[in-house]
Design an enzyme around this catalytic site. Structure first.
Site, short mmCIF file in Angstrom:
data_model
loop_
_atom_site.label_atom_id
_atom_site.label_comp_id
_atom_site.label_asym_id
_atom_site.label_seq_id
_atom_site.Cartn_x
_atom_site.Cartn_y
_atom_site.Cartn_z
N CYS A 165 58.98 64.47 7.09
CA CYS A 165 59.76 64.01 7.88
C CYS A 165 60.35 64.93 8.80
O CYS A 165 60.99 65.81 8.45
CB CYS A 165 60.85 63.53 6.98
SG CYS A 165 62.26 62.76 7.96
N CYS A 193 57.53 61.61 14.77
CA CYS A 193 58.34 61.01 13.67
C CYS A 193 56.83 60.53 12.95
O CYS A 193 55.80 59.81 13.58
CB CYS A 193 59.03 59.73 14.27
SG CYS A 193 59.40 58.85 12.83
N1 DGL Z 1 59.86 59.60 9.24
C1 DGL Z 1 60.92 60.32 9.95
C2 DGL Z 1 60.62 61.49 10.77
O1 DGL Z 1 59.55 61.90 10.98
C3 DGL Z 1 62.19 59.71 9.74
C4 DGL Z 1 62.35 58.53 10.51
C5 DGL Z 1 63.80 57.98 10.29
O2 DGL Z 1 63.97 57.67 9.25
O3 DGL Z 1 64.52 57.40 11.22
O4 DGL Z 1 61.33 61.78 11.66
#
Ligand code: DGL
Length: 266
Positions: free
Chosen positions: A72, A188
């Site tokens: 993440c 993301c």
């Molecule tokens: N998948 C996550 C990232 O890489 C977070 C997305 C979210 O929950 O807003 O930032």
């Protein structure tokens, strides 16, 4: 057999798990989706940090993990330093937007970045961007667009919302970046699951970049495994603080994994 924890706010980290499974077939993976608290991108840094510490503690206590992949970008930007400080004996591998590979491969030097607001507003992202600009031997331009709602739409598998938000955000990005943008960084881990839509909207002259494979290779190095590791793949353990059914469906849809997912109280 080593055990690696993989963690995201929701289903987005499955894009990293996909690369990990192909790079480290002899490793046991435990994937946690904190879907009850997703999306992280519009939460405060202290909320994201508290959740990241909570899930890391659960993975250590329950699964005795040998390493943790923060799959993440938002959690990496806001919590990786404190996580490493509080867990000095645990290797923690983070993900960050692929600005460096994009700077190397872009022909025009005009690079677009899509990420959450939490990632783009973080000090860690500002430093990453500054490092690329300072080290560049030619003019580089990073145009950044926060995509409020896009990770959430992907989380809910809401195709009309994914399309509308992709169109809106790419339009805003093009206004900043101009016509020469030839590289789009997916900053993301949810966004690779909208890559078809994004790629179609950008057209063939724009290359999309994500970080799944580089993170998987880095994890292999950290674990000290060889690149010829050919262990037999065991299905990952899947757990969600939200709907286990939604995580199972996402794993089936995108990774062709048919394991059951557990409900996690954490
Ligand atoms: N998948 C996550 C990232 O890489 C977070 C997305 C979210 O929950 O807003 O930032």
């Amino acid at each position: 057999m080593k055990t690696v924890g993989v963690f995201d706010s929701g289903v987005g980290g499955l894009s990293v798990l996909r690369a990990l499974l192909s790079e480290l077939p002899g490793t046991r993976f435990v994937y946690v989706a904190d879907s009850a608290h997703a999306p992280y991108g519009e939460r405060t840094a202290s909320e994201v940090s508290a959740r990241t510490h909570r899930i890391a503690a659960h993975l250590r206590e329950t699964h005795a993990i040998d390493a943790l992949v923060l799959a993440c970008n938002t959690a990496t930007a806001q919590a990786i330093d404190s996580l490493r400080e509080r867990n000095p004996d645990l290797p923690v591998i983070g993900v960050e937007p692929a600005l460096k590979p994009a700077a190397i491969s872009s022909r025009s030097g005009h690079i677009g970045v899509l990420a959450t607001r939490g990632t783009l507003d973080s000090a860690r992202f500002a430093q990453l961007r500054e490092r690329q600009l300072a080290g560049a031997t030619r003019a580089l331009q990073f145009s950044c667009q926060p995509c409020d709602g896009l990770a959430d739409a992907i989380e809910r598998h809401d195709t009309p919302a994914i399309l509308a938000l992709s169109e809106r955000n790419l339009h805003a990005l093009r206004e900043q970046a101009g016509p020469d943008m030839d590289t789009l960084v997916l900053g993301c881990t949810h966004y690779p699951f909208a890559a078809d839509v994004l790629s179609h909207l950008c057209g063939p002259s724009v290359v999309l970049m994500d970080t799944g494979m580089p993170v998987a290779r880095r994890t292999r190095e950290v674990l000290g495994e060889s690149s010829t590791d050919t262990g037999s793949a065991s299905p990952p353990v899947l757990a969600s603080t939200g709907s286990p059914e939604a995580l199972m469906q996402a794993a089936r849809r995108w990774l062709n994994i048919h394991s059951a997912a557990q409900a996690l109280q954490a």
